[in-house]
Enzyme design. Structure first.
Site, PDB file in Angstrom:
ATOM      1  N   GLU A 133      -3.179 -13.383  -3.901  1.00  0.00           N
ATOM      2  CA  GLU A 133      -2.189 -12.288  -4.188  1.00  0.00           C
ATOM      3  C   GLU A 133      -0.791 -12.768  -3.144  1.00  0.00           C
ATOM      4  OE1 GLU A 133      -3.502  -8.538  -2.355  1.00  0.00           O
ATOM      5  OE2 GLU A 133      -5.634  -9.278  -2.353  1.00  0.00           O
ATOM      6  N   GLU A 178      -3.111  -6.462  -9.861  1.00  0.00           N
ATOM      7  CA  GLU A 178      -1.771  -6.262  -9.361  1.00  0.00           C
ATOM      8  C   GLU A 178      -0.804  -7.182  -9.873  1.00  0.00           C
ATOM      9  OE1 GLU A 178      -2.003  -6.651  -4.856  1.00  0.00           O
ATOM     10  OE2 GLU A 178      -3.788  -5.195  -4.880  1.00  0.00           O
ATOM     11  N   HIS A 215       0.775  -1.268  -0.018  1.00  0.00           N
ATOM     12  CA  HIS A 215      -0.079  -0.101   0.029  1.00  0.00           C
ATOM     13  C   HIS A 215       0.856   1.173   0.160  1.00  0.00           C
ATOM     14  CE1 HIS A 215      -3.336  -2.568   2.084  1.00  0.00           C
ATOM     15  NE2 HIS A 215      -3.178  -2.853   0.651  1.00  0.00           N
TER      16      HIS A 215
END
Length: 402
Positions: A358, A262, A232
């Protein structure tokens, strides 16, 4: 002296198009009322952005003011601040009351108008602050309060056909942003320049697909070099250099619904140490996706990926869980914590759930292959496995750019 009311109904204009048909919201409210009955609540006061939006369609902008969606056996009423005028009415499935700021705590006077006093009140204990709970008790004088945060989260974890259709659009828009970012990557480009290319492409695509919507909060995190170490980390003005590791993260927001893409990339070339780490993370990603099927628990999927990283002496570089649910959430609000791929979550995967895979490895600065490696796909749990709705390719064969 002019009468200045504590609250009033400002139903200005006609109802606007909501993200879903009325039948979708009616079905949500029917199930909610069954869940309220199971816990003995005669009224529910939802204060979080995600639950207000989920049950009413209205996504509020707090800016320091309280908002709510109040649900009873026969009503669904959003409570909004006067600064928003008629917009909350237009975007609410049901009624709306506007509270004024002529005196403090008119918000709770408006809530009381719907709930009455001396009732069993359902709240979100994970959102209502201690201060606001004290005011709620003063104004509503509940017999008792019950926490509805877990049961509403469980409801949101199972996506309707309409929700899945919207999420599919979101995944496709995320891919559009990914391709725009890939096209913008070049030596000397700044992170912010590349990020803006992806954001602009996604906002234009959302407007094309949803011409009646209102647009807000779509964003990109595009990171390079050391800045890839955290998932982040905000965008900077760093310029891209040959051999940089890159992290592409696109987040289209459609009516409060979050989707994401991503990817790990490199600028022009990738060294052997980085390539080895990248390939291991891709292998873990593919393994993890293969484990997402009905009947598996979140903890079991997590342990399966852990075992791969442990075998290759990489588990110490894992930085967080391997995936999470999708729906009404964003980096500002919402999270279906019961559907996350972590060791301490025993939720059983079932058809209708939507979850990411992820895996991320962060190799510390100064070590061979330094940087953050992350791939992210969105998968719908089906009757016999899963469906991957992310289209942008991953891995070294596709994402060494230049």
């Amino acid at each position: 002296m002019t009468n200045r009311p504590d609250f009033y109904r400002f139903h200005n204009g006609s109802k606007a198009a909501l993200p879903f048909e009325a039948a979708e919201y009616d079905a949500r409210l029917t199930e909610l009322r069954e869940r309220m009955d199971a816990q003995g609540a005669s009224a529910a006061v939802f204060t979080s952005m995600h639950n207000v939006a989920y049950y009413s369609g209205f996504l509020y902008c707090a800016f320091g003011r309280p908002y709510a969606c109040v649900v009873t056996d026969d009503a669904c009423v959003t409570i909004s601040a006067g600064i928003d005028a008629g917009q909350p009415w237009r975007l609410s499935h049901g009624d709306n009351i506007t509270y004024t700021d002529w005196q403090r705590d008119n918000f709770w006077r408006a809530v009381r108008e719907v709930t009455g006093e001396i009732a069993v009140i359902g709240i979100e204990a994970d959102h209502l602050t201690v201060q606001q709970q004290g005011k709620m008790e003063d104004f509503l004088k509940p017999i008792v309060t019950v926490d509805l945060s877990d049961t509403t989260m469980r409801q949101r974890m199972y996506k309707s056909e309409a929700e899945i259709a919207l999420i599919r659009h979101g995944a496709q828009v995320a891919d559009v942003g990914g391709y725009a970012i890939r096209d913008a990557i070049k030596l000397g480009a700044r992170e912010i320049d590349v990020a803006m290319a992806g954001r602009d492409a996604m906002e234009l695509e959302i407007a094309k697909r949803f011409p009646d919507a209102e647009y807000r909060d779509t964003w990109v995190w595009f990171q390079s070099g050391l800045n890839t170490d955290g998932a982040h980390n905000p965008v900077t003005s760093r310029q891209l250099e040959r051999g940089d590791i890159l992290s592409l993260n696109t987040f289209p927001m459609i009516s409060g619904y979050y989707t994401a893409l991503e990817r790990t990339l490199f600028v022009e070339t990738v060294d052997d140490a980085s390539l080895a780490i990248w390939n291991h993370n891709v292998a873990a990603h593919e393994l993890g996706m293969s484990l997402l099927k009905p009947g598996a628990t979140c903890a079991q999927v997590t342990e399966g990926v852990n075992a791969y990283f442990r075998e290759h002496d990489l588990l110490q570089y894992r930085t967080f869980g391997y995936g999470h649910s999708f729906g009404v959430l964003s980096h500002y609000y919402g999270r279906e914590a019961g559907l996350e791929l972590r060791e301490d979550i025993d939720t059983v995967l079932e058809p209708g759930m939507v979850i990411s895979m992820e895996p991320m490895l962060t190799i510390p600065d100064g070590q061979p292959g330094a940087g953050g490696y992350r791939e992210h796909d969105i998968l719908i749990i089906t009757e016999d496995g899963n469906e991957n709705i992310t289209g942008f390719p991953y891995g070294p064969d596709h994402n060494v750019i230049g």
